[in-house]
Scaffold this motif. Structure first.
Motif, short mmCIF file in Angstrom:
data_model
loop_
_atom_site.label_atom_id
_atom_site.label_comp_id
_atom_site.label_asym_id
_atom_site.label_seq_id
_atom_site.Cartn_x
_atom_site.Cartn_y
_atom_site.Cartn_z
N ASP A 64 0.84 -1.21 0.00
CA ASP A 64 0.00 0.00 0.00
C ASP A 64 0.87 1.25 0.00
O ASP A 64 0.57 2.24 -0.68
CB ASP A 64 -0.92 0.01 1.22
CG ASP A 64 -2.07 -0.98 1.11
OD1 ASP A 64 -2.35 -1.43 -0.03
OD2 ASP A 64 -2.67 -1.30 2.15
N MET B 254 2.31 1.98 -3.36
CA MET B 254 1.31 2.49 -4.30
C MET B 254 1.19 4.01 -4.23
O MET B 254 0.58 4.63 -5.10
CB MET B 254 -0.05 1.84 -4.04
CG MET B 254 -0.13 0.37 -4.43
SD MET B 254 0.10 0.11 -6.21
CE MET B 254 -1.38 0.90 -6.86
N ARG C 249 -0.14 -2.59 -8.57
CA ARG C 249 -0.21 -3.45 -7.39
C ARG C 249 0.07 -4.92 -7.71
O ARG C 249 0.81 -5.60 -6.99
CB ARG C 249 -1.58 -3.32 -6.72
CG ARG C 249 -1.69 -4.10 -5.41
CD ARG C 249 -3.08 -3.96 -4.80
NE ARG C 249 -3.37 -2.58 -4.47
CZ ARG C 249 -3.02 -2.00 -3.32
NH1 ARG C 249 -2.35 -2.70 -2.42
NH2 ARG C 249 -3.34 -0.75 -3.09
N GLN D 2 3.22 -6.98 -6.13
CA GLN D 2 3.04 -8.16 -5.28
C GLN D 2 3.91 -9.34 -5.68
O GLN D 2 4.08 -10.28 -4.91
CB GLN D 2 1.56 -8.57 -5.30
CG GLN D 2 0.65 -7.59 -4.57
CD GLN D 2 -0.83 -7.87 -4.79
OE1 GLN D 2 -1.21 -8.49 -5.79
NE2 GLN D 2 -1.66 -7.43 -3.87
#
Length: 227
Positions: A89, A92, A101, A105
């Motif tokens: 988060d 981002m 995202r 990941q």
């Protein structure tokens, strides 16, 4: 039917003014010892760079990569494996990197992949990559696709090219040359077709002594002189 190296060499040589110009143009790969000396952080960085390159202009990703290196502390696997949803988060909100995202990941997932290989083999990831035989490079592609995150399709070969491991690339021009030679009938997707491609490259390599990356570049040049 198999490709004839003498024909391939002669066709490509015509594109250049001299032998030296041709050899200077063809890509190079690192020696096994050089691959072993690379830190595993460099392999995770290259995996991540390749993941972000997929579907984007490579130059855009490459230009931003120094900021990625800073943001992710040099991609040390032991640190990156600890990234959780809260950390993602935070990334981002970082305007200096590419904020995707799904791709972000993959960094902890591929860090875990590298650490798993190290534990299983008792050696660095670089030694694992260096020791894989070029005669079965498609086997390494399959392993990367199966165990890595978003390293399927052309990304496995793209990652290997980034780190300097010798591999061919299945670009549209290379596929066109393989089809013209009767080795495959369409874009290779089945294991049978992929093995036929590997066998063709192995035969060319045995007859020429050239690297796989050079042979695939020559195949491209035989179709598209502006390769």
């Amino acid at each position: 039917m198999m490709l004839d190296y003498e024909w391939l060499y002669g066709t490509v040589r015509q594109r250049f003014d001299s032998d030296e110009a041709m050899e200077a143009f063809l890509p190079r790969a690192l020696a096994p010892e050089e691959l072993k000396q690379k830190g595993d952080d460099r392999y995770l960085s290259a995996m991540s760079q390749r993941v972000f390159q997929a579907g984007m202009q490579h130059s855009v990703v490459d230009a931003k990569w120094p900021e990625f290196e800073k943001a992710f502390w040099g991609f040390v696997p032991e640190k990156m494996v600890l990234l959780g949803p809260e950390q993602i988060d935070g990334y981002m909100k970082n305007e200096r990197i590419i904020r995707d995202r799904t791709k972000l990941q993959t960094i902890p997932r591929n860090a875990q992949f590298i650490l798993d290989v190290r534990q299983e083999r008792g050696s660095s990831f670089g030694e694992f990559i260096a020791s894989w035989p070029s005669a079965d490079i498609i086997g390494l592609w399959r392993l990367l696709a199966k165990r890595g995150a978003r390293l399927g399709g052309r990304s496995a070969a793209g990652f290997l090219r980034l780190v300097g491991k010798d591999t061919f690339l299945l670009t549209s021009d290379v596929v066109a040359r393989l089809r013209a030679a009767g080795i495959i009938e369409h874009e290779p997707t089945s294991q049978r077709d992929m093995q036929a491609v590997q066998d063709a490259f192995n035969e060319l390599q045995q007859g020429s002594g050239r690297l796989l990356c050079q042979l695939s570049a020559m195949m491209s040049l035989s179709i598209n002189p502006r390769f």
